[in-house]
Design a protein around this motif. Structure first.
Motif, short mmCIF file in Angstrom:
data_model
loop_
_atom_site.label_atom_id
_atom_site.label_comp_id
_atom_site.label_asym_id
_atom_site.label_seq_id
_atom_site.Cartn_x
_atom_site.Cartn_y
_atom_site.Cartn_z
N VAL A 148 0.84 -1.20 0.00
CA VAL A 148 0.00 0.00 0.00
C VAL A 148 0.88 1.25 0.00
N LYS A 149 1.92 1.23 0.82
CA LYS A 149 2.81 2.39 0.90
C LYS A 149 3.49 2.63 -0.45
N GLN A 150 3.84 1.52 -1.13
CA GLN A 150 4.47 1.65 -2.45
C GLN A 150 3.53 2.34 -3.43
N GLU A 151 2.25 1.95 -3.38
CA GLU A 151 1.25 2.58 -4.26
C GLU A 151 1.12 4.07 -3.95
N LEU A 152 1.13 4.39 -2.65
CA LEU A 152 1.00 5.79 -2.24
C LEU A 152 2.18 6.60 -2.74
N ARG A 153 3.38 6.01 -2.68
CA ARG A 153 4.55 6.71 -3.17
C ARG A 153 4.39 7.03 -4.64
N GLU A 154 3.88 6.05 -5.39
CA GLU A 154 3.75 6.26 -6.82
C GLU A 154 2.70 7.31 -7.14
N ALA A 155 1.75 7.49 -6.23
CA ALA A 155 0.74 8.54 -6.43
C ALA A 155 1.22 9.87 -5.85
N TYR A 156 2.44 9.92 -5.41
CA TYR A 156 3.00 11.11 -4.76
C TYR A 156 2.20 11.54 -3.54
N ALA A 157 1.59 10.58 -2.87
CA ALA A 157 0.94 10.86 -1.59
C ALA A 157 1.96 10.49 -0.52
N LEU A 158 2.85 11.41 -0.23
CA LEU A 158 4.03 11.05 0.56
C LEU A 158 3.86 11.26 2.05
N LYS A 159 2.90 12.07 2.43
CA LYS A 159 2.72 12.28 3.88
C LYS A 159 1.66 11.32 4.38
N ILE A 160 2.08 10.43 5.26
CA ILE A 160 1.12 9.47 5.78
C ILE A 160 1.11 9.51 7.30
N ASN A 161 0.03 9.02 7.84
CA ASN A 161 -0.17 9.06 9.27
C ASN A 161 -0.63 7.68 9.71
N TYR A 162 0.19 7.02 10.53
CA TYR A 162 -0.23 5.73 11.07
C TYR A 162 -1.13 5.99 12.26
N ALA A 163 -2.43 5.71 12.12
CA ALA A 163 -3.35 5.97 13.22
C ALA A 163 -3.06 5.01 14.37
N VAL A 164 -2.99 5.54 15.59
CA VAL A 164 -2.72 4.71 16.76
C VAL A 164 -3.67 5.10 17.88
N ASN A 165 -3.75 4.23 18.86
CA ASN A 165 -4.40 4.60 20.11
C ASN A 165 -3.35 5.24 20.99
N ARG A 166 -3.72 6.33 21.61
CA ARG A 166 -2.69 7.00 22.40
C ARG A 166 -2.46 6.26 23.71
N VAL A 167 -1.21 6.22 24.11
CA VAL A 167 -0.86 5.65 25.40
C VAL A 167 0.21 6.55 26.00
N GLY A 168 0.02 6.97 27.22
CA GLY A 168 0.96 7.87 27.87
C GLY A 168 1.29 9.03 26.97
N ALA A 169 0.23 9.67 26.48
CA ALA A 169 0.37 10.55 25.33
C ALA A 169 1.43 11.62 25.51
N ARG A 170 2.32 11.66 24.53
CA ARG A 170 3.25 12.77 24.43
C ARG A 170 2.81 13.49 23.17
N ARG A 171 2.05 14.55 23.37
CA ARG A 171 1.49 15.21 22.20
C ARG A 171 2.27 16.45 21.87
N GLY A 172 2.47 16.66 20.63
CA GLY A 172 3.11 17.88 20.21
C GLY A 172 2.25 18.57 19.18
N ASN A 173 2.52 19.84 18.94
CA ASN A 173 1.78 20.49 17.87
C ASN A 173 2.71 20.83 16.73
N ASN A 174 3.84 20.17 16.68
CA ASN A 174 4.75 20.54 15.60
C ASN A 174 5.43 19.36 14.92
#
Lengths: 229, 157
Positions: free
Chosen positions: B130-156
């Motif tokens: 899937v990631k290979q297909e995304l690269r070929e579509a130039y969709a390069l920014k991806i986000n692996y959705a996770v459940n937060r644990v001991g969240a270290r959140r940043g805004n940057n």
């Protein structure tokens, strides 16, 4: 009497209607925003054979089909990966198997800048030189904000390899730890230089944005991924 | 005693409910503003892995969602891919990614993010494809959705 009393609309059921709407929204919406680990993929195209990188500058992390972790040829528990990665980035013990850090000072950058500018004056469209100039400008920016720092060599990289049957959660746990290492180092730099942790810098404020850029130059995230066939 | 008998005579007026609708409306507007619409329900079993190094995805950069998980209602629990809300094959990912990014605001296209909602037990081979297909579509920014644990959140980051 010609005038009749204007009848008021009975608003008693208004509350019920509003309640129904409220419950509808409670059910169909969620409070928390989508969160995740952000990554940027390399652009498409066959990866050209990179120039040979010295052994000490490559940090091999392998996750096999049984979700076991092999770091630099040694089995490792996931809980140790974070501190191991931090050691790779900082090499505080001057280990000959880990990258040698270079000291970056104003003088060294100015010297390199003069070199690049000389070469550029002969060949102003050389993309590699332009690239190099950009990197040097970034370093100057970081020096202005943070001061003298140690940098890892530009070809030092954490090489993350997994099997096709590695489970996604094991892979993501490794990604998470590698990010955690970088974030911890960035927090330290940020605390020392600006007195607030890196995660609290706000991308939307100009001053903070400059700081983020500087910190990213000092502690770059270097992960390359591959799949073992 | 006289006091008691007097109060018994008083008519019971009750609390006025005239302002109740207003209160409820205020609540309603509050919820409309602070929440987001839940994404389409799907029939995939997705238990997201845990992560601590998370960042929030700004809504205006969210291009689309890719779900990968086993089908709940089928017997052999085969692993399927869903693009937003329809089942698809690997080969469809590239065209879909190009389309959803094209549908974004022009100045946000290069910053747009595709979210991967993947079950923790999925094999990496599929994810890599899937990631290979995304690269070929130039969709390069991806986000692996996770459940937060001991969240270290940043805004940057």
């Amino acid at each position: 009497m010609a005038r009749q009393n204007i009848q008021e609309v009975n608003a008693g059921s208004m509350a019920d209607i509003a309640f129904l709407l409220l419950i509808f929204f409670l059910v169909t919406t969620t409070m928390d925003q989508e969160v995740g680990i952000l990554r940027i993929l390399p652009p498409p195209g066959d990866i050209e054979e990179p120039a040979p990188i010295p052994e000490r500058n490559v940090y091999e992390v392998l996750v096999n089909a049984n979700d076991q972790l092999l770091v630099e040829g040694e089995p490792m528990d996931i809980s140790e990966l974070r501190s191991a990665a931090i050691l790779f980035y900082t090499n505080t013990t001057d280990d000959p198997d880990l990258p040698r850090l270079n000291l970056v000072t104003k003088e060294s950058v100015l010297l390199e800048m003069a070199n690049v500018n000389d070469l550029l004056s002969m060949n102003s469209s050389n993309s590699r030189l332009l690239q190099k100039k950009k990197v040097l400008e970034k370093k100057q920016h970081a020096l202005n904000l943070i001061g003298v720092y140690h940098e890892i060599p530009s070809n030092a990289v954490i090489s993350l390899t997994n099997d096709r049957s590695t489970s996604y959660k094991a892979y993501l746990a490794v990604q998470n730890e590698l990010s955690a290492a970088v974030n911890q180092l960035r927090d330290e730099v940020s605390m020392n230089s600006f007195g607030i942790p890196f995660k609290d810098l706000d991308q939307s404020i100009k001053e903070d944005r400059e700081r983020i850029r500087a910190i990213r130059t000092v502690i770059p995230q270097r992960i390359s991924e591959s799949v073992r066939q | 005693m006289a006091r008691f008998t007097k109060s018994k005579k008083r008519k019971n007026t009750g609390i006025s409910t005239a302002s109740l609708p207003d209160i409820i409306f205020i609540l309603l507007f509050f919820f409309m503003v602070v929440t987001v619409m839940r994404k389409t329900d799907h029939d995939l079993e997705i238990v997201k892995p845990y992560g601590s190094e998370i960042s929030e995805i700004p809504k205006d950069l969210d291009a689309g969602q890719i779900y990968i998980g086993s089908v709940k209602s089928s017997e052999n629990k085969e692993t399927r891919i869903m693009l937003d809300d329809s089942y698809a094959d690997i080969a469809d990912v590239k065209d879909w990614a190009k389309r959803v990014i094209n549908e974004m605001d022009e100045d946000l296209q290069s910053a747009s993010i595709i979210t991967l909602q993947i079950d923790g037990d999925t094999e990496m081979g599929l994810v890599t494809d899937v990631k290979q297909e995304l690269r070929e579509a130039y969709a390069l920014k991806i986000n692996y959705a996770v459940n937060r644990v001991g969240a270290r959140r940043g805004n940057n980051n």
